[in-house]
Design a protein around this motif. Structure first.
Motif, PDB file in Angstrom:
ATOM      1  N   PRO B 142       0.514  -1.686   0.439  1.00  0.00           N
ATOM      2  CA  PRO B 142      -0.369   0.238   0.087  1.00  0.00           C
ATOM      3  C   PRO B 142       0.799   1.161  -0.052  1.00  0.00           C
ATOM      4  CG  PRO B 142      -1.372  -1.615   1.393  1.00  0.00           C
ATOM      5  CD  PRO B 142       0.182  -1.786   0.762  1.00  0.00           C
ATOM      6  N   SER B 143       2.312   1.528   0.844  1.00  0.00           N
ATOM      7  CA  SER B 143       2.671   2.203   0.925  1.00  0.00           C
ATOM      8  C   SER B 143       2.987   2.702  -0.265  1.00  0.00           C
ATOM      9  CB  SER B 143       4.634   2.396   1.460  1.00  0.00           C
ATOM     10  OG  SER B 143       3.773   2.222   3.308  1.00  0.00           O
ATOM     11  N   ASP B 144       3.504   1.958  -1.801  1.00  0.00           N
ATOM     12  CA  ASP B 144       3.847   1.818  -3.373  1.00  0.00           C
ATOM     13  C   ASP B 144       3.081   2.470  -3.738  1.00  0.00           C
ATOM     14  OD1 ASP B 144       6.393   0.863  -2.656  1.00  0.00           O
ATOM     15  OD2 ASP B 144       5.858  -1.406  -2.637  1.00  0.00           O
ATOM     16  N   VAL B 145       1.826   2.357  -3.648  1.00  0.00           N
ATOM     17  CA  VAL B 145       0.669   2.606  -4.488  1.00  0.00           C
ATOM     18  C   VAL B 145       0.039   4.373  -3.878  1.00  0.00           C
ATOM     19  CG1 VAL B 145      -1.764   2.518  -4.901  1.00  0.00           C
ATOM     20  CG2 VAL B 145      -0.536   0.707  -4.710  1.00  0.00           C
ATOM     21  N   TYR B 146       0.375   4.524  -2.438  1.00  0.00           N
ATOM     22  CA  TYR B 146      -0.047   5.778  -1.784  1.00  0.00           C
ATOM     23  C   TYR B 146       1.552   6.588  -2.509  1.00  0.00           C
ATOM     24  CZ  TYR B 146       0.029   9.279   1.927  1.00  0.00           C
ATOM     25  OH  TYR B 146      -0.977  10.459   2.427  1.00  0.00           O
ATOM     26  N   GLU B 147       2.845   6.396  -3.171  1.00  0.00           N
ATOM     27  CA  GLU B 147       3.680   6.970  -3.198  1.00  0.00           C
ATOM     28  C   GLU B 147       3.237   7.734  -4.442  1.00  0.00           C
ATOM     29  OE1 GLU B 147       7.249   5.297  -2.367  1.00  0.00           O
ATOM     30  OE2 GLU B 147       8.450   6.723  -4.129  1.00  0.00           O
ATOM     31  N   ASN B 148       2.890   6.356  -5.367  1.00  0.00           N
ATOM     32  CA  ASN B 148       2.456   7.314  -6.454  1.00  0.00           C
ATOM     33  C   ASN B 148       1.001   7.782  -6.572  1.00  0.00           C
ATOM     34  OD1 ASN B 148       3.930   5.488  -8.866  1.00  0.00           O
ATOM     35  ND2 ASN B 148       2.683   3.936  -9.137  1.00  0.00           N
ATOM     36  N   LEU B 149       0.620   7.857  -6.011  1.00  0.00           N
ATOM     37  CA  LEU B 149      -0.953   8.844  -5.856  1.00  0.00           C
ATOM     38  C   LEU B 149      -0.384   9.813  -5.735  1.00  0.00           C
ATOM     39  CD1 LEU B 149      -3.572   6.220  -4.319  1.00  0.00           C
ATOM     40  CD2 LEU B 149      -3.870   7.232  -6.556  1.00  0.00           C
TER      41      LEU B 149
END
Lengths: 243, 304
Positions: B142-149
């Protein structure tokens, strides 16, 4: 070609909506305020009394005062700058100010014990100058308009020679000359230059760019000339809050 | 044009199904793949419109859960809706974080909506450039997704008017509304009036208060049974921008929802209009009130 037209169209919409947002309805508010009798009289008094500040206080030398002012630059100002910008400021150019600037900045900045951002709470340096008497008389009105009523970052009164003869929050641009560097090419300086030939009610707005005295926060200035009858007597500039 | 629209609809509705068919479960890696497409679509929009600002690059993220990612997705959707409004299009509905444990599939649904909104914008602007669909990369968190968003959110800043005091003030009203619901459950009486502010506050001061608030929320969460505490990001207050403050308020909203789910509060906070003419000092005062009320909650929970 299609891309170019599309970009142009959206660019126009974008710049229009951004400038509308940045200036809201400030133009009218500023125009009306600059035409108030008290503001006109304040502009006149601050301009007339600025040059006499040192003689009113029998200041033959400002050497000791300079130490205090530069200690503020290297201390409180530099500390706040480092927190905001992430590096120490180079204050060489800012330290090239003249004796009038040093005298006013000593009484209203370095010897003002209020914290940065609260220097507006200091009203009376209790010195012998007419300038301070004017400050006691008009600061309340100007401060209320700037901070309480509109939430502006600052308000400046500038005489026709380019001297910042008054500011509400007394950042290090207070009492400086906008004809000389480093302030001449700043947002405040160019707003003053743009206003030189301004007619009654004319408004000029600067670009939104980082401003050194405000710790490199983005700053946009809106200026209007102050007239007494038909005679231009100074320039009032508003600094919008950085958002 | 109708064919293009048809292809988009197929992509939006069939792609999720195709992914699910893989192993039957949407993971953060699937969501990550969709966010890569979001970034590419925003790049196309930015290029076509001629946006040349350099977007901020978010720090590497850690400790984020799907609920935080959902909150970030809503932030992105809100920015898209602002861009749509600015361009005279019908703005997207933004909504709230659902009051339940958020799964990657919930986030996937949201990012699919975001993607569809972006493609719809492209269509309305007659931008025909296509993106290369992102490849699936496994083991994403989820942290990777958060960073992308977050990166996508920064990229969108070039398309919308800057975040202003009114946007942040409205978000703080959301935080207050969430806190009132939590306080009722915890039997805490909150202060309603913000403190009087002396002098002039800057963005940096608001950022500091928002960060204090996040620390306080984390402290409160530690004291609530069965509640994992939020990991407070290492937000650097250097050259803080209005969009960073906005991001911090969205993090606070996500934490409030997490607490509500933990306390089994199923009441929504409700919508709030964006107010007019808000001053920096007023935003600061409201954020300061959030901190004060969080302290009150912590004290009460500690006594129990």
């Amino acid at each position: 070609m299609k891309k170019f037209i599309l970009g142009l169209l959206i660019g126009i919409i974008s710049s229009l909506s951004q400038s509308v947002l940045a200036n809201k309805n400030y133009d009218d508010i500023i125009k009306v305020f600059s035409q108030k009798t008290e503001v006109i009289v304040a502009m006149k008094e601050f301009s007339e009394n600025f040059g006499q500040f040192r003689s009113d206080n029998n200041l033959k030398s400002v050497d000791e005062l300079k130490k205090s002012v530069f200690a503020f630059y290297d201390g409180d100002f530099a500390k706040e700058y480092k927190i905001t910008v992430g590096k120490m400021p180079d204050l060489t150019a800012e330290k090239s100010v003249d004796d009038d600037t040093i005298a006013l900045q000593y009484y209203y900045i370095s010897n003002n014990t209020a914290k940065i951002g609260e220097k507006n709470n200091f009203v009376d340096a209790k010195d012998k100058s007419k300038w301070t008497k004017s400050h006691v008389k008009y600061h309340g009105l100007l401060e209320k308009f700037t901070n309480d009523e509109n939430g502006f970052h600052d308000l400046f009164l500038i005489d026709l020679s380019g001297r910042v003869v008054y500011s509400v929050f007394k950042e290090i641009d207070f009492a400086t000359s906008l004809i000389d560097e480093p302030y001449a090419s700043s947002g405040l300086g160019t707003t003053f230059t743009d206003m030189k030939d301004a007619a009654v009610g004319e408004i000029k707005t600067s670009k939104n760019t980082p401003y050194f005295p405000s710790y490199e926060d983005n700053a946009q200035f809106i200026g209007t000339a102050i007239f007494e009858g038909d005679k231009k007597i100074g320039i009032m500039v508003i600094q919008l809050p950085s958002w | 044009m109708k064919i293009v629209k048809f292809i988009y609809i197929i992509l939006i509705f069939l792609l999720p199904m195709a992914i699910m068919a893989d192993d039957g479960k949407i993971t953060s890696s699937h969501v990550y793949q969709a966010t890569e497409n979001i970034i590419s679509e925003i790049e196309v929009l930015r290029e076509a419109i001629g946006v040349d600002d350099e977007p901020n690059e978010p720090e590497a993220q850690r400790g984020k859960s799907p609920i935080h990612v959902y909150g970030k997705g809503l932030e992105l959707l809100e920015k898209i809706s602002k861009a749509q409004r600015k361009l005279g299009m019908t703005p997207a509905d933004v909504g709230e974080i659902p009051l339940r444990d958020i799964e990657p599939s919930d986030v996937f649904e949201l990012v699919s909506t975001i993607l569809s909104q972006l493609r719809n914008m492209k269509e309305q602007l007659v931008i025909s450039d296509k993106i290369e669909e992102a490849k699936f990369v496994g083991a994403k968190m989820p942290s990777d997704v958060y960073e992308n968003l977050w990166l996508a959110s920064y990229m969108l800043d070039g398309l919308i008017p800057p975040i202003n005091p009114e946007d942040v003030y409205r978000n703080i009203q959301y935080i207050h509304a969430e806190m009132r619901l939590i306080a009722t459950k915890l039997d805490v009486s909150l202060d309603l009036e913000p403190p009087e502010i002396k002098g002039r506050k800057r963005l940096k001061n608001i950022g500091q208060q928002a960060l204090f608030a996040l620390y306080k929320v984390s402290e409160l969460e530690k004291r609530l049974p069965g509640m994992p505490a939020a990991s407070v990001p290492e937000v650097i207050l250097v050259r803080i921008r209005s969009s960073d403050i906005y991001d911090l308020t969205n993090m606070l909203i996500a934490e409030m929802v997490r607490i509500k789910v933990n306390l089994k509060i199923d009441l929504p906070r409700g919508d709030q209009p964006i107010p007019n003419d808000v001053k920096t000092n007023e935003v600061f005062a409201q954020m300061h009130l959030v901190v004060k009320n969080l302290e009150k909650m912590i004290k009460t929970v500690a006594k129990k």
